[in-house]
Write an enzyme that holds these catalytic residues in place. Sequence first.
Site, short mmCIF file in Angstrom:
data_model
loop_
_atom_site.label_atom_id
_atom_site.label_comp_id
_atom_site.label_asym_id
_atom_site.label_seq_id
_atom_site.Cartn_x
_atom_site.Cartn_y
_atom_site.Cartn_z
CG ASN A 110 -8.43 -0.64 -10.79
OD1 ASN A 110 -7.79 0.37 -11.10
ND2 ASN A 110 -8.36 -1.18 -9.59
CG PHE A 114 -3.60 7.76 -9.23
CD1 PHE A 114 -4.29 6.79 -8.51
CD2 PHE A 114 -2.33 8.12 -8.79
CE1 PHE A 114 -3.73 6.20 -7.38
CE2 PHE A 114 -1.76 7.54 -7.66
CZ PHE A 114 -2.46 6.58 -6.96
CB SER A 173 -2.18 2.90 -7.10
OG SER A 173 -3.29 3.16 -6.30
CG ASN A 175 -3.44 0.34 -12.16
OD1 ASN A 175 -3.01 -0.67 -12.69
ND2 ASN A 175 -4.47 0.33 -11.31
CB THR A 176 0.86 5.72 -10.95
OG1 THR A 176 -0.50 6.16 -11.03
CG2 THR A 176 1.79 6.89 -11.21
CE LYS A 211 -5.63 1.01 -0.33
NZ LYS A 211 -6.88 1.48 -0.95
CG ASN A 240 -3.99 -0.13 -3.57
OD1 ASN A 240 -4.85 -0.44 -4.41
ND2 ASN A 240 -3.64 1.11 -3.33
C1 FMN Z 1 -12.06 0.26 -9.60
C2 FMN Z 1 -11.13 0.43 -8.43
C3 FMN Z 1 -10.47 1.64 -8.25
C4 FMN Z 1 -9.61 1.81 -7.16
N1 FMN Z 1 -8.98 3.01 -6.99
C5 FMN Z 1 -8.20 3.21 -5.89
C6 FMN Z 1 -7.59 4.46 -5.64
O1 FMN Z 1 -7.77 5.44 -6.38
N2 FMN Z 1 -6.79 4.58 -4.55
C7 FMN Z 1 -6.57 3.54 -3.66
O2 FMN Z 1 -5.85 3.71 -2.67
N3 FMN Z 1 -7.16 2.34 -3.87
C8 FMN Z 1 -7.97 2.16 -4.94
N4 FMN Z 1 -8.58 0.95 -5.14
C9 FMN Z 1 -8.28 -0.16 -4.19
C10 FMN Z 1 -9.34 -0.27 -3.10
O3 FMN Z 1 -9.35 0.87 -2.28
C11 FMN Z 1 -9.07 -1.51 -2.22
O4 FMN Z 1 -7.82 -1.33 -1.57
C12 FMN Z 1 -9.02 -2.81 -3.02
O5 FMN Z 1 -9.98 -2.79 -4.06
C13 FMN Z 1 -9.29 -4.03 -2.15
O6 FMN Z 1 -10.57 -3.99 -1.56
P1 FMN Z 1 -11.84 -4.78 -2.17
O7 FMN Z 1 -11.40 -6.20 -2.41
O8 FMN Z 1 -12.90 -4.66 -1.12
O9 FMN Z 1 -12.22 -4.07 -3.42
C14 FMN Z 1 -9.43 0.75 -6.23
C15 FMN Z 1 -10.12 -0.46 -6.42
C16 FMN Z 1 -10.96 -0.63 -7.49
C17 FMN Z 1 -11.69 -1.93 -7.66
#
Ligand code: FMN
Length: 361
Positions: A110, A114, A173, A175-176, A211, A240
Site C-alpha cells: 500500500n 495517510f 509509514s 508513504n509520507t 511504532k 510497520n
Molecule cells: C492498507 C494498509 C494500511 C495501513 N495503514 C497504516 C497506518 O495508517 N498506520 C500505521 O501505523 N500502520 C498502517 N499499516 C501497517 C499495519 O498496521 C501493520 O503494521 C502492517 O500491515 C504489518 O502487519 P500485517 O502483516 O498483519 O498486515 C497499514 C497496512 C495496510 C496493509
Amino acid sequence: MLSFFDRLSLPLLRVIDPEDAHKLAINALRIAPIPRAAADDPALGVRAFGRDFPNPVGIAAGFDKNAAVPDALLRLGFGFVEVGTITPRPQAGNERPRIFRVAADQGVINRLGFNGEGAPSALARLTERHSRGGIVGVNVGANKDSQDRIEDYVRLVETFAPIASYFTVNVSSPNTPGLRDLQHASALNELLSRVLEARERARHAVPLLLKIAPDLTLSELDDTVGLARKHRVDGMIVGNTTVSRPQSLRDRRTAKETGGLSGRPLFKLSTRMLAETFIRAEGAFPLIGVGGIDSGATAIAKIKAGATLLQLYTGLIYHGVGLISQIKSDLLAALKRGHRSSLAAMVGSDVVDITAESWPS
Ligand SMILES: Cc1cc2nc3c(=O)[nH]c(=O)nc-3n(C[C@H](O)[C@H](O)[C@H](O)COP(=O)(O)O)c2cc1C
C-alpha cells in the site's frame, strides 16, 4: 455465524478493487448486527502498560483509520483495537490505485499516504463511544504538508489524551516522504521529549508506544531503543510495512509497485526485528509484534520472538474474521500443551535462536 460470513464475503472481497473491498468491509461492520464473540478464557488475558487485555490479538492501525468501527471490531473478538493513523487535518492521500494485493504471496503493498478525515471527526466518534470501554489505542501521525511535524504529534496527544487507551507514535509509514527520518536519533529525541511533555500537560497518564519500521539497520535500532528507554516510553510496536522486497516473492510484477509490503512476505523480517528489539529493550517495556501473522503458529512464533501483544491486518484479508478465534484457540492449546497458566512465560523464549540465524533475505 462468523465463518458463514467469511465464506460468503471473502471470495467477493478478493475479486474487487482492494480499496473498494476495504470500504465495503468498513460499511458492513458499521451496519451489520455483529454477534459478540464468546468471552475469552482468562488464561489469554494479558496485563501490559497498566491495561488489562482480554486476549493479546489486536487489529493493527490502518484498517480503521477514522475510528469508524472500533466497537464492531471488539465484538468480533479482538482483544484491542488501534485506530488511525490520525492526522490533525483531513488529507486525501496518494492517487488511486494505491493498494495492491500480492495474492500469490498473501501480501499487500500500500501507498495510501495517510488518507483520512482528520482529528475532529475521529475525536467526536471516540468521545461518543468512550463509556462503552474496551481498549482502543490511537495511532497518531503528521500531515504531509505540515510546517512542524513534531507539533502535529504534540497536538494530537493533547487532543486525544482524555479518551485514548494508549497512543502509538507512528514514525514508520513509508508513504509520507521524510516521515521515517523522525526515527533517527536527533529528531526522535526531540519528538519524544515534546510528545511526553504534552502528555504531562494533558494530565492523563496515557501509555505511549513507538511504532518503528522493520527496515532500520541494527545500529539505528540501537539508537532507537536507547532513546525509547531513555524517555521511558511504555512500549514499542515492531513494526510497520517494509519497503524491501524479499527474494522469495513470486508475484514479481506487483512487487515493483512503490509502497509498504505487509502480510506473509513480511513475517520473517518483522519477527527478526522484533527479536532484535526484545534483546535491546531488556525488559524495560513490552513489545507488540506485528507483521505477517496469519495463523496460530505465526502468532506463537511472534510471542516467542518477544511479543507480549500481537496485531494483524493483512491476514484478515486472506483468511477472514475466523482467523481471530482460530489464533485464540491455538494459543490456548499451546498453553495447555506446555502446562502453562499464562502466555507471559513464552514471551521471548526463542530470541537467542532467532537472532543467531542468517539475516532474512
Ligand atoms: C492498507 C494498509 C494500511 C495501513 N495503514 C497504516 C497506518 O495508517 N498506520 C500505521 O501505523 N500502520 C498502517 N499499516 C501497517 C499495519 O498496521 C501493520 O503494521 C502492517 O500491515 C504489518 O502487519 P500485517 O502483516 O498483519 O498486515 C497499514 C497496512 C495496510 C496493509
